[in-house]
Design a protein around this motif. Sequence first.
Motif, short mmCIF file in Angstrom:
data_model
loop_
_atom_site.label_atom_id
_atom_site.label_comp_id
_atom_site.label_asym_id
_atom_site.label_seq_id
_atom_site.Cartn_x
_atom_site.Cartn_y
_atom_site.Cartn_z
N ILE A 104 49.65 50.03 46.27
CA ILE A 104 48.49 50.14 47.15
C ILE A 104 47.35 49.27 46.64
N VAL A 105 47.07 49.35 45.35
CA VAL A 105 46.01 48.54 44.76
C VAL A 105 46.30 47.05 44.94
N VAL B 35 45.45 41.74 47.68
CA VAL B 35 45.93 40.55 48.41
C VAL B 35 45.14 40.35 49.69
N VAL B 36 44.95 41.44 50.45
CA VAL B 36 44.22 41.35 51.72
C VAL B 36 42.79 40.87 51.48
N THR C 198 42.76 37.03 50.17
CA THR C 198 43.10 36.05 51.20
C THR C 198 42.02 35.99 52.28
N ALA C 199 41.30 37.10 52.48
CA ALA C 199 40.24 37.10 53.49
C ALA C 199 38.98 36.42 52.99
N GLY C 200 38.78 36.40 51.65
CA GLY C 200 37.53 35.88 51.12
C GLY C 200 37.61 34.59 50.35
N SER C 201 38.81 33.99 50.27
CA SER C 201 38.93 32.76 49.50
C SER C 201 40.08 31.93 50.03
N ARG D 141 45.71 33.67 42.41
CA ARG D 141 45.70 35.11 42.17
C ARG D 141 46.63 35.81 43.14
N VAL D 142 46.69 35.33 44.40
CA VAL D 142 47.58 35.94 45.38
C VAL D 142 49.03 35.79 44.94
#
Length: 297
Positions: free
Chosen positions: A222-223, A228-229, A232-235, A241-242
Amino acid sequence: PDPVARDTYRYLRVAPLVVALFLGTSVTLQRGVDGGCSLGSISAYYFTAAHSVFVASLCVIGVCLIANQGNSAFEDVVLNFSGFLAFLVAMVPMVGADLRPCSGTLVQYDTASAITNNVTAVFIAALAAEVLRWVVIGRARNQDYRHPVVVITAALGYAVVARIVWQFFRDQTWFVANAHNWAAVTMFVGIILVILTNAIGAYLNRDRTWALGYVLTAALMIVLLVAVVLITAGSSVNDTRVFWIEVVLIASFGLFWGLQTFELWDYRDRAQKTEVRAEQTGLPTPQEGVLKEVSGA
């Protein structure tokens, strides 16, 4: 008691772990060729020499998730949807990955025609499999699949699939840009649900050590999925890191699958383990209820 059936079941259980090693080895070899460079996501290796292994691995894991019947009707339904989504993750490449840092061994693909051909084939095969599944269920555990929780879960799964299918025929631009992420996130959410129900089943069966192992694995996934979400949304998609979070996420799935395989190595499912345990110890089996039905205890 049938050694052939038992060995077939065990091969099916072990197969995803071997395939995960297969994929991990291919990606590692590709990183070695690129001088240790990592792409922004494991899915980006679709565009490298690891392409065939990436696609094949996800398809095999998808088949294994679908073929495995699970501990309960709930688990079976969730695994079926997750297995189907694994095919879409394989067939629809990740959009927006920056491949330039590791561009030495890129492989060019006509992704538009590939998606049209391959995804259409997946939909047709999935429809045939679904019809066959209902025929099999009609002769066996049909009543279990009528439990309200199972029906609601199946309805949500069909809704997600229907949205994806609708967009495929209605708006290919949206499908190409979003289907991969939709399928990947939903697939892992389904797996997390399965892990949590296994924790409940182990707890009801008084296997506290197994329950703790499943809870910790689910919490880790979950963490990582939330991370990941957010990343990927902010960078940039090429943020490595992903890639490393996905590595640990897949390893966490392997950990769960290994735990469940080891726990049920000598049993058809947890319900059989519960029955055998009750006969050997005289302890009462879990009472009827939603948690018992969903977990298969």
